[in-house]
Scaffold this motif. Sequence first.
Motif, PDB file in Angstrom:
ATOM      1  N   ALA A 217       0.918  -1.238  -0.044  1.00  0.00           N
ATOM      2  CA  ALA A 217       0.032  -0.102   0.011  1.00  0.00           C
ATOM      3  C   ALA A 217       0.891   1.258   0.039  1.00  0.00           C
ATOM      4  O   ALA A 217       0.333   2.295   0.551  1.00  0.00           O
ATOM      5  CB  ALA A 217      -0.953  -0.057   1.256  1.00  0.00           C
ATOM      6  N   ALA A 218       2.025   1.101  -0.565  1.00  0.00           N
ATOM      7  CA  ALA A 218       2.969   2.202  -0.580  1.00  0.00           C
ATOM      8  C   ALA A 218       3.097   3.011   0.770  1.00  0.00           C
ATOM      9  O   ALA A 218       2.793   4.235   0.811  1.00  0.00           O
ATOM     10  CB  ALA A 218       2.447   3.202  -1.623  1.00  0.00           C
ATOM     11  N   PRO A 219       3.278   2.291   1.818  1.00  0.00           N
ATOM     12  CA  PRO A 219       3.211   2.918   3.209  1.00  0.00           C
ATOM     13  C   PRO A 219       4.247   3.779   3.573  1.00  0.00           C
ATOM     14  O   PRO A 219       5.460   3.926   3.098  1.00  0.00           O
ATOM     15  CB  PRO A 219       3.292   1.578   4.203  1.00  0.00           C
ATOM     16  N   SER A 220       4.239   4.706   4.477  1.00  0.00           N
ATOM     17  CA  SER A 220       4.979   5.401   5.015  1.00  0.00           C
ATOM     18  C   SER A 220       4.772   5.178   6.724  1.00  0.00           C
ATOM     19  O   SER A 220       3.718   4.758   6.778  1.00  0.00           O
ATOM     20  CB  SER A 220       5.053   6.985   4.588  1.00  0.00           C
ATOM     21  N   ALA A 221       5.840   5.420   7.245  1.00  0.00           N
ATOM     22  CA  ALA A 221       5.564   5.119   8.609  1.00  0.00           C
ATOM     23  C   ALA A 221       6.142   6.198   9.514  1.00  0.00           C
ATOM     24  O   ALA A 221       6.869   7.162   9.371  1.00  0.00           O
ATOM     25  CB  ALA A 221       6.872   3.925   8.901  1.00  0.00           C
ATOM     26  N   TRP A 222       5.510   6.105  10.745  1.00  0.00           N
ATOM     27  CA  TRP A 222       5.680   7.041  11.764  1.00  0.00           C
ATOM     28  C   TRP A 222       6.099   6.363  13.142  1.00  0.00           C
ATOM     29  O   TRP A 222       5.626   5.157  13.091  1.00  0.00           O
ATOM     30  CB  TRP A 222       4.607   8.036  11.949  1.00  0.00           C
ATOM     31  N   SER A 223       6.867   7.035  13.861  1.00  0.00           N
ATOM     32  CA  SER A 223       7.353   6.115  15.151  1.00  0.00           C
ATOM     33  C   SER A 223       7.717   6.911  16.254  1.00  0.00           C
ATOM     34  O   SER A 223       8.131   8.209  16.299  1.00  0.00           O
ATOM     35  CB  SER A 223       8.556   5.197  14.662  1.00  0.00           C
ATOM     36  N   MET A 224       7.235   6.455  17.516  1.00  0.00           N
ATOM     37  CA  MET A 224       7.695   7.148  18.698  1.00  0.00           C
ATOM     38  C   MET A 224       8.261   6.434  19.677  1.00  0.00           C
ATOM     39  O   MET A 224       7.662   5.801  20.651  1.00  0.00           O
ATOM     40  CB  MET A 224       6.359   7.838  19.268  1.00  0.00           C
ATOM     41  N   PHE A 225       9.647   6.274  19.665  1.00  0.00           N
ATOM     42  CA  PHE A 225      10.325   5.329  20.254  1.00  0.00           C
ATOM     43  C   PHE A 225      10.862   6.379  21.667  1.00  0.00           C
ATOM     44  O   PHE A 225      11.265   7.437  21.373  1.00  0.00           O
ATOM     45  CB  PHE A 225      11.732   4.870  19.631  1.00  0.00           C
ATOM     46  N   SER A 226      10.854   5.741  22.700  1.00  0.00           N
ATOM     47  CA  SER A 226      11.369   6.367  23.718  1.00  0.00           C
ATOM     48  C   SER A 226      12.184   5.332  24.877  1.00  0.00           C
ATOM     49  O   SER A 226      11.320   4.445  24.890  1.00  0.00           O
ATOM     50  CB  SER A 226      10.493   7.165  24.492  1.00  0.00           C
ATOM     51  N   PRO A 237      11.539  10.629  18.757  1.00  0.00           N
ATOM     52  CA  PRO A 237      12.886   9.695  19.063  1.00  0.00           C
ATOM     53  C   PRO A 237      14.075  10.650  19.066  1.00  0.00           C
ATOM     54  O   PRO A 237      14.038  11.544  18.120  1.00  0.00           O
ATOM     55  CB  PRO A 237      12.960   8.642  18.020  1.00  0.00           C
ATOM     56  N   GLY A 238      14.825  10.725  20.166  1.00  0.00           N
ATOM     57  CA  GLY A 238      16.028  11.335  20.391  1.00  0.00           C
ATOM     58  C   GLY A 238      17.443  10.706  20.072  1.00  0.00           C
ATOM     59  O   GLY A 238      17.499   9.826  19.206  1.00  0.00           O
ATOM     60  N   ASP A 239      18.408  11.053  21.012  1.00  0.00           N
ATOM     61  CA  ASP A 239      19.556  10.377  20.746  1.00  0.00           C
ATOM     62  C   ASP A 239      19.939   9.404  21.872  1.00  0.00           C
ATOM     63  O   ASP A 239      21.241   8.785  22.154  1.00  0.00           O
ATOM     64  CB  ASP A 239      20.666  11.435  20.787  1.00  0.00           C
ATOM     65  N   ALA A 240      18.846   9.024  22.586  1.00  0.00           N
ATOM     66  CA  ALA A 240      19.173   8.303  23.851  1.00  0.00           C
ATOM     67  C   ALA A 240      19.566   6.751  23.244  1.00  0.00           C
ATOM     68  O   ALA A 240      19.185   6.290  22.290  1.00  0.00           O
ATOM     69  CB  ALA A 240      18.008   8.134  24.482  1.00  0.00           C
ATOM     70  N   VAL A 241      20.504   6.176  24.260  1.00  0.00           N
ATOM     71  CA  VAL A 241      20.833   4.849  24.025  1.00  0.00           C
ATOM     72  C   VAL A 241      20.152   3.932  25.180  1.00  0.00           C
ATOM     73  O   VAL A 241      20.010   4.364  26.280  1.00  0.00           O
ATOM     74  CB  VAL A 241      22.327   4.633  24.048  1.00  0.00           C
ATOM     75  N   VAL A 242      19.641   2.641  24.743  1.00  0.00           N
ATOM     76  CA  VAL A 242      18.989   1.712  25.587  1.00  0.00           C
ATOM     77  C   VAL A 242      19.988   1.271  26.667  1.00  0.00           C
ATOM     78  O   VAL A 242      21.059   0.831  26.377  1.00  0.00           O
ATOM     79  CB  VAL A 242      18.490   0.555  25.026  1.00  0.00           C
ATOM     80  N   GLN A 243      19.418   1.709  28.240  1.00  0.00           N
ATOM     81  CA  GLN A 243      20.416   1.263  29.164  1.00  0.00           C
ATOM     82  C   GLN A 243      19.862  -0.030  30.058  1.00  0.00           C
ATOM     83  O   GLN A 243      18.523  -0.408  29.830  1.00  0.00           O
ATOM     84  CB  GLN A 243      20.406   2.538  30.205  1.00  0.00           C
ATOM     85  N   LYS A 244      20.694  -0.679  30.678  1.00  0.00           N
ATOM     86  CA  LYS A 244      20.435  -1.573  31.630  1.00  0.00           C
ATOM     87  C   LYS A 244      19.243  -1.298  32.510  1.00  0.00           C
ATOM     88  O   LYS A 244      19.306  -0.111  33.232  1.00  0.00           O
ATOM     89  CB  LYS A 244      21.344  -2.123  32.379  1.00  0.00           C
ATOM     90  N   GLY A 245      18.113  -2.061  32.487  1.00  0.00           N
ATOM     91  CA  GLY A 245      16.994  -1.792  33.384  1.00  0.00           C
ATOM     92  C   GLY A 245      16.020  -0.707  32.717  1.00  0.00           C
ATOM     93  O   GLY A 245      14.864  -0.332  33.458  1.00  0.00           O
TER      94      GLY A 245
END
Length: 393
Positions: A217-226, A237-245
Motif C-alpha cells: 500500500a505504498a506505506p510510510s511510517a511514523w514512530s515514537m520510540f522512547s 525519538p532522540g539520541d538516547a541509547v538503551v540502558q540496563k533496566g
Amino acid sequence: MQPKESRIKELLRRHGLDGAIVSSPENFHYVTGFGGHQHTVSRQPGFSVAVVSAREDVPTQLTTMDFEVPTFEKKSAGRFIVRKYDTWVGLKTWDEIANGAVVPAPDVMESSMDVLKKMVKDMDLADKKLGLELDYLPLGYYNGLCQAFPDAVWENISDLFVFARSVKTPEEIEMFRTLCRAADAGFTAVSQMVKVGVSEQDMVRTFRETVIATGKAAPSAWSMFSTGESGSRLTIPGDAVVQKGDVVKFDAGVNAEFDFYTTDTSRSWVMDGADPALCKLKDRLYEGQRRMIAAARPGLPINELYHIAYDYVKEAFPSYRRGHQGHSISMGPATAEAPYINASTTRPLEAGMVLAMEVPCYISGIQGFNIEDMVLITEDGCEVLTPNTPHYL
C-alpha cells in the motif's frame, strides 16, 4: 477504493439534512474513493470540494483545479460530475502549441468558490439545510460560504463522518490488514535487534526501512520510540541509547499516504536489570489488555470493555488513572477518533469496527508503558491484526 457516497447520503437523510459540502481531504476521499493531490498536500479548503445531495437520484458534483480535472474524470469513471476551476497552470491545447492557433480565453478566471456556487445552485441546495465539516474549516472560508449562500442553514457534520468511518467496509478491512502486516513486520524487526546499547535512532531506522521494504500500500511510517525516563513524556525519538533496566516504549504506525488510512500499535519491552516493580506493572497491563481482547464481541457496550482493563489494573495498582483504554482509527488526520473505549461510551461494539486497544501507564520522570494492538471486531468475536510482534523478548 470504492466510494462511500451512499453511506453519507443515508446519514444525511437520517439527520434531516438536504446535502453537504465536503471539504477535508480525508472525507473527500471517503465520499469519492480517491484523493486530490494538491488538496492532500496543502490541506486547503476549496482545492477540491464535493457537493453531496441527500437524494439518491442527484449525482455528487466535484470541483478541482483545471490541471487535475482529467485525473478526477478518470478516477470517477462517470460516477460523479467533475467541474474545473481556473488556476495559474495555464493548460494549452496541442493546436495552440503545434500550429499557433489562438483559442479565445474567458474574460474572467473562475475560482473554486465561483464553481462551488454554481454546483450548489444547480443541485437546488442553495437555500437548504446543509452539512459542513466545521471541525476542519478555517473561519475565513466558513465566512465565505455564509456570504455565498445567505439562505442556507448549516449544521456541523464532522461527527457524522467519524461515525460513518467507525464501521469499515470489507475493502477498508483489507486495507487495514495490509497496513498492519507492514507495521507488524517493522515491529518484529525491532524486537529482534533491541538490546542494551542500541539507540533510539537505530530502532527508528530499522522500523522504517522494514516497513518500506514490504511494499504494501505504498506505506510510510511514523514512530515514537522512547527509552528510560523519556518514556514518561510525549517526545519524538532522540539520541538516547538503551540502558540496563530501561523500558523501551515503542509506539508506531503505518500510513497509506494518499489513501489516508493509518495504524497505531505499541510495545513496551523491559530490559534486564529493571526494578521488579516495573516487571509486575508490565504483566498487569498486558494481562488487562488480553482480557479486553478476549471479551470483545459485537453487542458488548464499549464502557464495559473499558472497565475490563481499567478495573483489572487498578485492583493491583490503586493509583492507576486512565481516561480511555483505546479508540477507533480510520483515515486521520488524527490516529485516535471516536468511539473511544472509555467509561461514558455506551455504544455497542459492531462487526467491522477496527480499534486500537491499549493499556498504558506512565511514571513521571522514570519510565513509560503502552500495550497496544489493532483489533478487528468480527461477527462472533475479534481478530488481532498485529499478532506477530512479541510483547515479551
